[in-house]
Design a protein around this motif. Sequence first.
Motif, PDB file in Angstrom:
ATOM      1  N   PHE A   1      -8.081 -24.712  67.258  1.00 18.30           N
ATOM      2  CA  PHE A   1      -7.405 -23.443  66.639  1.00 18.30           C
ATOM      3  C   PHE A   1      -6.918 -23.383  68.595  1.00 18.30           C
ATOM      4  CE2 PHE A   1     -10.799 -23.249  63.491  1.00 18.30           C
ATOM      5  CZ  PHE A   1      -9.646 -23.705  62.801  1.00 18.30           C
ATOM      6  N   SER A   2      -6.641 -24.359  69.305  1.00 22.57           N
ATOM      7  CA  SER A   2      -6.380 -23.954  70.781  1.00 22.57           C
ATOM      8  C   SER A   2      -4.856 -24.020  70.585  1.00 22.57           C
ATOM      9  CB  SER A   2      -7.318 -24.960  71.630  1.00 22.57           C
ATOM     10  OG  SER A   2      -8.211 -24.798  71.785  1.00 22.57           O
ATOM     11  N   SER A   3      -3.617 -25.436  70.241  1.00 23.92           N
ATOM     12  CA  SER A   3      -2.873 -25.593  69.897  1.00 23.92           C
ATOM     13  C   SER A   3      -2.465 -26.868  69.248  1.00 23.92           C
ATOM     14  CB  SER A   3      -2.301 -26.471  70.881  1.00 23.92           C
ATOM     15  OG  SER A   3      -2.801 -27.199  71.910  1.00 23.92           O
TER      16      SER A   3
ATOM     17  N   ILE B   1       4.094 -23.393  76.092  1.00 20.09           N
ATOM     18  CA  ILE B   1       3.637 -23.831  77.012  1.00 20.09           C
ATOM     19  C   ILE B   1       3.927 -25.198  77.924  1.00 20.09           C
ATOM     20  CG2 ILE B   1       1.177 -22.147  77.917  1.00 20.09           C
ATOM     21  CD1 ILE B   1      -0.384 -24.222  76.411  1.00 20.09           C
TER      22      ILE B   1
ATOM     23  N   GLN C   1       0.585 -23.282  72.754  1.00 17.82           N
ATOM     24  CA  GLN C   1      -1.216 -22.240  72.884  1.00 17.82           C
ATOM     25  C   GLN C   1      -0.939 -21.185  71.501  1.00 17.82           C
ATOM     26  OE1 GLN C   1      -1.588 -19.899  75.832  1.00 17.82           O
ATOM     27  NE2 GLN C   1      -3.539 -20.320  76.265  1.00 17.82           N
TER      28      GLN C   1
ATOM     29  N   ASP D   1      -6.685 -19.467  70.773  1.00 12.56           N
ATOM     30  CA  ASP D   1      -6.612 -19.790  72.099  1.00 12.56           C
ATOM     31  C   ASP D   1      -7.935 -19.312  72.648  1.00 12.56           C
ATOM     32  OD1 ASP D   1      -7.046 -22.276  73.985  1.00 12.56           O
ATOM     33  OD2 ASP D   1      -6.204 -21.208  75.528  1.00 12.56           O
ATOM     34  N   ASP D   2      -8.674 -19.435  73.200  1.00 14.12           N
ATOM     35  CA  ASP D   2      -9.634 -18.991  74.120  1.00 14.12           C
ATOM     36  C   ASP D   2      -9.287 -18.372  75.533  1.00 14.12           C
ATOM     37  OD1 ASP D   2     -12.249 -19.047  72.731  1.00 14.12           O
ATOM     38  OD2 ASP D   2     -12.434 -21.020  73.948  1.00 14.12           O
ATOM     39  N   ASP D   3      -7.854 -18.957  75.800  1.00 13.97           N
ATOM     40  CA  ASP D   3      -7.970 -18.280  76.722  1.00 13.97           C
ATOM     41  C   ASP D   3      -5.927 -17.496  76.569  1.00 13.97           C
ATOM     42  OD1 ASP D   3      -9.085 -19.558  78.974  1.00 13.97           O
ATOM     43  OD2 ASP D   3      -8.360 -21.023  78.763  1.00 13.97           O
TER      44      ASP D   3
ATOM     45  N   SER E   1     -11.565 -19.347  69.914  1.00 10.46           N
ATOM     46  CA  SER E   1     -11.236 -21.172  68.889  1.00 10.46           C
ATOM     47  C   SER E   1     -12.327 -21.760  68.589  1.00 10.46           C
ATOM     48  CB  SER E   1     -10.218 -21.996  70.303  1.00 10.46           C
ATOM     49  OG  SER E   1     -11.732 -22.147  71.486  1.00 10.46           O
ATOM     50  N   ARG E   2     -13.442 -21.247  68.245  1.00 10.21           N
ATOM     51  CA  ARG E   2     -14.136 -21.571  67.419  1.00 10.21           C
ATOM     52  C   ARG E   2     -14.502 -21.300  66.066  1.00 10.21           C
ATOM     53  NH1 ARG E   2     -19.443 -20.637  66.495  1.00 10.21           N
ATOM     54  NH2 ARG E   2     -19.197 -18.099  66.406  1.00 10.21           N
TER      55      ARG E   2
END
Lengths: 276, 160
Positions: free
Chosen positions: A132-134, A163, A174, A178-180, A200-201
């Motif tokens: 789930f991040s990228s 990115i 991204q 994503d968390d960020d 992202s969890r």
Amino acid sequence: MPLSLKERKSFLVLGLLLALHLVLISVQVPFGAERTLFERAAFTVFSPFQRLFSAAAGGFSDAWRNNIGLRRARAENQRLKKDLFFLSQKNAFLLAELAAARSQDKARAALEGFRRHLITGRVIGVDAANVFSSVTINKGRHDGVVPNLAVCDRNGFLIGRTIEPISRRESRVQLITDDDSGVAVIVEGGGASGILSGDSRTGTCRLKYILATDPRGEKGQVLLTTGHDGIFPPGIRVGVIESVDSGGVLFKTVDVRPFFKMSALDVVAVLGTKTE
Amino acid sequence: MKNFYEVAAAVLASIFLFSILVLIHPSLVLVINPFALAVIYLAIVKGEMFGASAGTACGLVQDAFSMGVFGHTGLTKTLMGFLAGSISRKINIAPFSRRFLFVFLLSAGELALWTGLGRLLSAGRASFGSEWILLQPPAVALAVSLAFHIPGWFKARRKS
């Protein structure tokens, strides 16, 4: 018991390799979120293989399906999907423009710009550490991809932004989960606005900075990008509010389910126009 | 030089498997980590030096395909490859159940170290995907054990 020569050699190699990794990790400290030369180099070297294998596996899969039958129906379906893809992009943008009550000429001009800079690509890989991040797509600098371009799925729903690292033919996206990640959003039809960040969890998002006293922002409402972040063009559909908890001291806890489906990500559109 | 080609082949095979898993379902790469599979299998077959080298190569490629700190996975995979090669030479892991348990413990240890190190490097902010990742140790253990067991099973069938 003293170590044998072979064992000593093994431990020496292990020590050297671990030291190499510690150096690699340490050199990233001054760079922060920016990607180091080593990572860019590794991505540039290995992402073409990912692209090649993905294309080969996809090609094999397509050939298998075609052999099973319904070739004409499949070709027709592909054409319709492609049409739907472009219409969805156009529709999403048009709806937002109308909702914002902008002039027709302005909307048309924006659409023209959109069409001119749309880069269509395909997802060739997901984040190896957290899906789930990228994701990695098969379009790079050669195709006009630069950092911070919005990326949508085949239905015109926002999935994230480009990115670094970006190689000649591949680039990383991204995801909004994503968390960020941070996206400036507003409730459709005018209403509460805030920053959408990812979780992202769970593969969902959370709308931040909505005051607990603010009555706006209800379950089922749709969120659109505002364009205030300078990265995502305004009016792209992002997700729907799934639950609202006003029990916080200062801000509400607003859980958002993104519209894009991770398991159904295939064709994507990189929006080559950046907001001013 | 031969070792270099073998490590390169292992890396490419891992990327190939990775690409296929992504096509089937993205979350599968969390369950069946192809890089871990390659490192443990090669370490058991070729020994600790090869295991550590394969761990470095596969770990760095996995790092290149993710957004985390570059070198983080390389470090844990290097340790895992070394331990897999070293311990497998000292104990008997020939039976299916023993090999499964051995790889399970290795994989679980690597996952714990990887998660802990990731949290340390990101000051506790990093999260590591869905709960699917918890299935990684048994899935890797099963896959590696089967990879060793299936050729022997076919040979036995052919003889009989």
